[in-house]
Design a protein around this motif. Structure first.
Motif, mmCIF file in Angstrom:
data_model
loop_
_atom_site.group_PDB
_atom_site.id
_atom_site.type_symbol
_atom_site.label_atom_id
_atom_site.label_comp_id
_atom_site.label_asym_id
_atom_site.label_seq_id
_atom_site.Cartn_x
_atom_site.Cartn_y
_atom_site.Cartn_z
ATOM 1 N N VAL A 136 0.841 -1.199 0.000
ATOM 2 C CA VAL A 136 0.000 0.000 0.000
ATOM 3 C C VAL A 136 0.875 1.247 0.000
ATOM 4 N N LYS A 137 1.875 1.245 0.851
ATOM 5 C CA LYS A 137 2.755 2.417 0.944
ATOM 6 C C LYS A 137 3.487 2.649 -0.376
ATOM 7 N N ALA A 138 3.963 1.576 -0.989
ATOM 8 C CA ALA A 138 4.682 1.719 -2.261
ATOM 9 C C ALA A 138 3.758 2.270 -3.346
ATOM 10 N N ALA A 139 2.515 1.788 -3.378
ATOM 11 C CA ALA A 139 1.562 2.258 -4.387
ATOM 12 C C ALA A 139 1.236 3.733 -4.183
ATOM 13 N N LEU A 140 1.080 4.133 -2.930
ATOM 14 C CA LEU A 140 0.756 5.532 -2.644
ATOM 15 C C LEU A 140 1.935 6.444 -2.996
ATOM 16 N N HIS A 141 3.145 6.043 -2.607
ATOM 17 C CA HIS A 141 4.328 6.844 -2.939
ATOM 18 C C HIS A 141 4.484 6.971 -4.455
ATOM 19 N N LYS A 142 4.249 5.881 -5.172
ATOM 20 C CA LYS A 142 4.391 5.913 -6.624
ATOM 21 C C LYS A 142 3.354 6.825 -7.257
ATOM 22 N N HIS A 143 2.103 6.742 -6.787
ATOM 23 C CA HIS A 143 1.031 7.538 -7.376
ATOM 24 C C HIS A 143 1.225 9.027 -7.113
ATOM 25 N N LEU A 144 1.554 9.385 -5.864
ATOM 26 C CA LEU A 144 1.655 10.809 -5.525
ATOM 27 C C LEU A 144 3.002 11.410 -5.909
ATOM 28 N N ALA A 145 4.049 10.573 -5.898
ATOM 29 C CA ALA A 145 5.390 11.015 -6.313
ATOM 30 C C ALA A 145 5.785 12.320 -5.618
ATOM 31 N N GLU A 146 6.104 13.365 -6.395
ATOM 32 C CA GLU A 146 6.594 14.612 -5.801
ATOM 33 C C GLU A 146 5.507 15.377 -5.050
ATOM 34 N N ASP A 147 4.242 14.975 -5.200
ATOM 35 C CA ASP A 147 3.168 15.632 -4.442
ATOM 36 C C ASP A 147 3.174 15.210 -2.972
ATOM 37 N N LEU A 148 3.857 14.108 -2.646
ATOM 38 C CA LEU A 148 3.911 13.643 -1.263
ATOM 39 C C LEU A 148 5.015 14.395 -0.522
ATOM 40 N N LYS A 149 4.611 15.254 0.396
ATOM 41 C CA LYS A 149 5.554 16.128 1.084
ATOM 42 C C LYS A 149 6.108 15.503 2.360
ATOM 43 N N HIS A 150 5.363 14.581 2.945
ATOM 44 C CA HIS A 150 5.870 13.886 4.138
ATOM 45 C C HIS A 150 5.139 12.558 4.259
ATOM 46 N N SER A 151 5.868 11.539 4.703
ATOM 47 C CA SER A 151 5.306 10.208 4.923
ATOM 48 C C SER A 151 5.688 9.771 6.327
ATOM 49 N N ALA A 152 4.684 9.622 7.195
ATOM 50 C CA ALA A 152 4.928 9.292 8.593
ATOM 51 C C ALA A 152 4.493 7.863 8.886
ATOM 52 N N ALA A 153 5.356 7.106 9.523
ATOM 53 C CA ALA A 153 5.044 5.727 9.941
ATOM 54 C C ALA A 153 4.692 5.746 11.419
ATOM 55 N N VAL A 154 3.528 5.212 11.762
ATOM 56 C CA VAL A 154 3.066 5.232 13.157
ATOM 57 C C VAL A 154 2.893 3.824 13.697
ATOM 58 N N GLY A 155 2.082 3.011 13.020
ATOM 59 C CA GLY A 155 1.778 1.665 13.508
ATOM 60 C C GLY A 155 2.138 0.600 12.493
ATOM 61 N N ILE A 156 2.043 -0.663 12.960
ATOM 62 C CA ILE A 156 2.311 -1.807 12.086
ATOM 63 C C ILE A 156 1.213 -2.840 12.311
ATOM 64 N N SER A 157 -0.043 -2.386 12.250
ATOM 65 C CA SER A 157 -1.128 -3.338 12.443
ATOM 66 C C SER A 157 -1.141 -4.393 11.341
ATOM 67 N N HIS A 158 -0.668 -4.021 10.111
ATOM 68 C CA HIS A 158 -0.500 -4.988 9.031
ATOM 69 C C HIS A 158 0.940 -5.510 9.079
ATOM 70 N N TRP A 159 1.338 -5.997 10.241
ATOM 71 C CA TRP A 159 2.736 -6.385 10.459
ATOM 72 C C TRP A 159 3.204 -7.450 9.466
ATOM 73 N N ASP A 160 2.260 -8.331 9.026
ATOM 74 C CA ASP A 160 2.638 -9.407 8.127
ATOM 75 C C ASP A 160 2.905 -8.916 6.708
ATOM 76 N N ALA A 161 2.506 -7.665 6.433
ATOM 77 C CA ALA A 161 2.767 -7.066 5.112
ATOM 78 C C ALA A 161 3.797 -5.951 5.221
ATOM 79 N N PHE A 162 4.455 -5.874 6.380
ATOM 80 C CA PHE A 162 5.449 -4.828 6.614
ATOM 81 C C PHE A 162 6.788 -5.273 6.032
ATOM 82 N N ASN A 163 7.404 -4.405 5.246
ATOM 83 C CA ASN A 163 8.698 -4.730 4.642
ATOM 84 C C ASN A 163 9.492 -3.446 4.462
#
Length: 355
Positions: free
Chosen positions: A244-271
C-alpha cells in the motif's frame, strides 16, 4: 503467577506460562492487574519489540519469548515502599500478566514512576502510573482502550499542526479504521479554517465503518489509491502495509511532502526494505512530541490537553465502539491472536478482566 508469552519471531504464536512470583525487595511494590485492553496497538508493540524496545519493559527471562505490554488498571496488593500504600489503584503500562513488581517513586501530585533499573533508559511516558481512585469497571475499560490510542492521535494532530501540515492540501490516514486512525481523523476535523482535505484509507471491509464516523472528507479502499488527487499531501500510516505504501508513494510522487510511519497493524505485510518513490518515510514517536511540548509548555499543559482531547472523543465512544469484556487471563491469547491476524472487528474493543 500467570503470564502470556509471545514468540518474538512469530508474533501470532502465544502461550500461557506459570512462574513463581518474585519476592519483594526493599522499596518495591506488587500490583495485581484488575483489567487491561487489547487492541491493534499491542500488535504494533510486538511487531516493533526489538526496533523500538518494547520487549525491554517486562523481560520474560526466556530466550525468544517476550511479554507484550498492555494498558490497564491494577491495585497495589503488597508494598515495601512507605510512599505507596496497599490498596492504591493505578492506571498505566503493564505486562500481559497477573502481577507486576515495580520500584515506585511517588511525586508530590501522587503520580507514580517505576524507577527500576531496567526501565531507566526507556521513554518516561511508559514508566508513569496514575492513581485512579474508585473508578467503575466501565470507566477503567474505556480508559484502557482509548486513552493511549487517542493520546497518540492527538499528538499526531498537534505534530502536524506544529509543522504547518507540511504545506499539504490533503492529509491521508492509512489504517483509518484503527482507533488511532479514527481518532486522528476526528482531531483533524476539529481544526478551524483548515485548508486541507482528510482522506481515510482502509480495507473495503471497513469502508462503511470509516464513512459512518463522519470525520473524513473522502474514504478510499486500498485498491483505490490511484483515485487520490494529485495535490500536496501528507501520508500518516497506521497499518505498515508495504505494498500500500509503495503504491501511494508511486502515485503521488513529488506531491507527497511527508510520509509518517506510526503503527504496524498490518505487520505481516510490513517490509522496510521495499524501495519507495519520493520522500523517505519517517517514524513518528509520540513520546518525542510529548517531550517537545513539555519543554515548550510545561508538563501540566500537554497532559491537560491530551486528557481533554481523550475526554471529547470518549464521551461519544458508545456511538461507534462496543466493549467486549473477557473473563480471565486465559482469554487473552485468543483475543490477541485475532488482532494479530487482522480479523478483529474495528467496532469492537476488547478488555481482559482478571477480577
Amino acid at each position: 503467577m500467570q503470564r502470556i508469552l509471545v514468540d518474538q519471531q512469530k508474533i501470532t504464536t502465544v502461550m500461557q506460562n506459570d512462574v513463581t512470583p518474585a519476592d519483594l525487595h526493599p522499596r518495591e511494590a506488587r500490583i495485581a492487574l484488575e483489567s487491561f485492553a487489547l487492541t491493534a496497538n499491542n500488535v504494533t508493540y510486538a511487531a516493533s519489540g526489538f526496533a523500538i524496545g518494547y520487549w525491554q519493559f517486562f523481560p520474560s527471562g526466556i530466550a525468544g519469548q517476550g511479554i507484550v505490554p498492555v494498558w490497564g488498571v491494577g491495585k497495589v496488593v503488597e508494598s515495601r515502599n512507605e510512599a505507596l500504600a496497599v490498596g492504591t489503584r493505578l492506571y498505566g503500562f503493564y505486562p500481559m500478566a497477573e502481577t507486576l513488581v515495580i520500584t515506585p517513586e511517588v511525586s508530590s501530585r501522587g503520580n507514580v514512576t517505576d524507577v527500576a533499573s531496567h526501565r531507566s533508559q526507556l521513554p518516561a511516558v511508559y514508566n508513569s502510573y496514575v492513581p485512579v481512585g474508585d473508578t467503575t469497571p466501565d470507566q477503567d475499560h474505556i480508559r484502557a482502550l482509548l486513552q493511549p490510542l487517542l493520546a497518540t492521535s492527538y499528538l499526531l494532530s498537534d505534530w502536524l499542526e506544529d509543522n504547518s501540515y507540511f504545506g499539504a492540501k490533503q492529509v491521508i490516514i492509512g489504517g483509518a479504521s484503527s482507533k488511532t486512525g479514527l481518532g486522528l481523523c476526528k482531531y483533524l476535523a476539529e481544526a478551524k479554517g483548515r485548508g486541507f482535505k482528510i482522506v481515510g484509507l482502509t480495507s473495503e471491509r471497513n469502508r462503511s465503518f470509516v464513512q459512518g464516523l463522519g470525520a473524513c472528507d473522502q474514504v478510499l479502499s486500498y485498491d483505490e489509491i490511484t483515485q487520490l488527487a494529485h495535490a500536496p499531501s501528507v501520508y500518516v500510516d497506521m497499518a505498515g502495509n508495504a505494498a500500500v505504501k509503495a503504491a501511494l508513494h508511486k502515485h503521488l510522487a513529488e506531491d507527497l511532502k511527508h510520509s509518517a510511519a506510526v503503527g504496524i497493524s498490518h505487520w505481516d505485510a510490513f517490509n522496510p526494505s521495499v524501495e519507495l518513490d519520493g520522500v523517505k518515510p519517517e517514524f513518528f514517536f509520540a513520546p518525542a512530541q510529548i517531550a517537545k511540548r513539555r519543554k515548550e509548555w510545561g508538563a501540566g499543559e500537554i497532559d491537560r490537553r491530551i486528557t481533554d482531547a481523550f475526554m471529547r472523543l470518549a464521551r461519544e465512544a458508545s456511538n461507534w465502539l462496543t466493549v467486549t469484556v473477557h473473563s480471565g487471563l486465559s482469554a487473552a491469547p485468543q483475543v490477541y491472536a485475532r488482532l494479530a491476524e487482522g480479523t478483529a472487528d474495528p467496532r469492537e474493543g476488547h478488555v481482559i478482566r482478571l477480577v
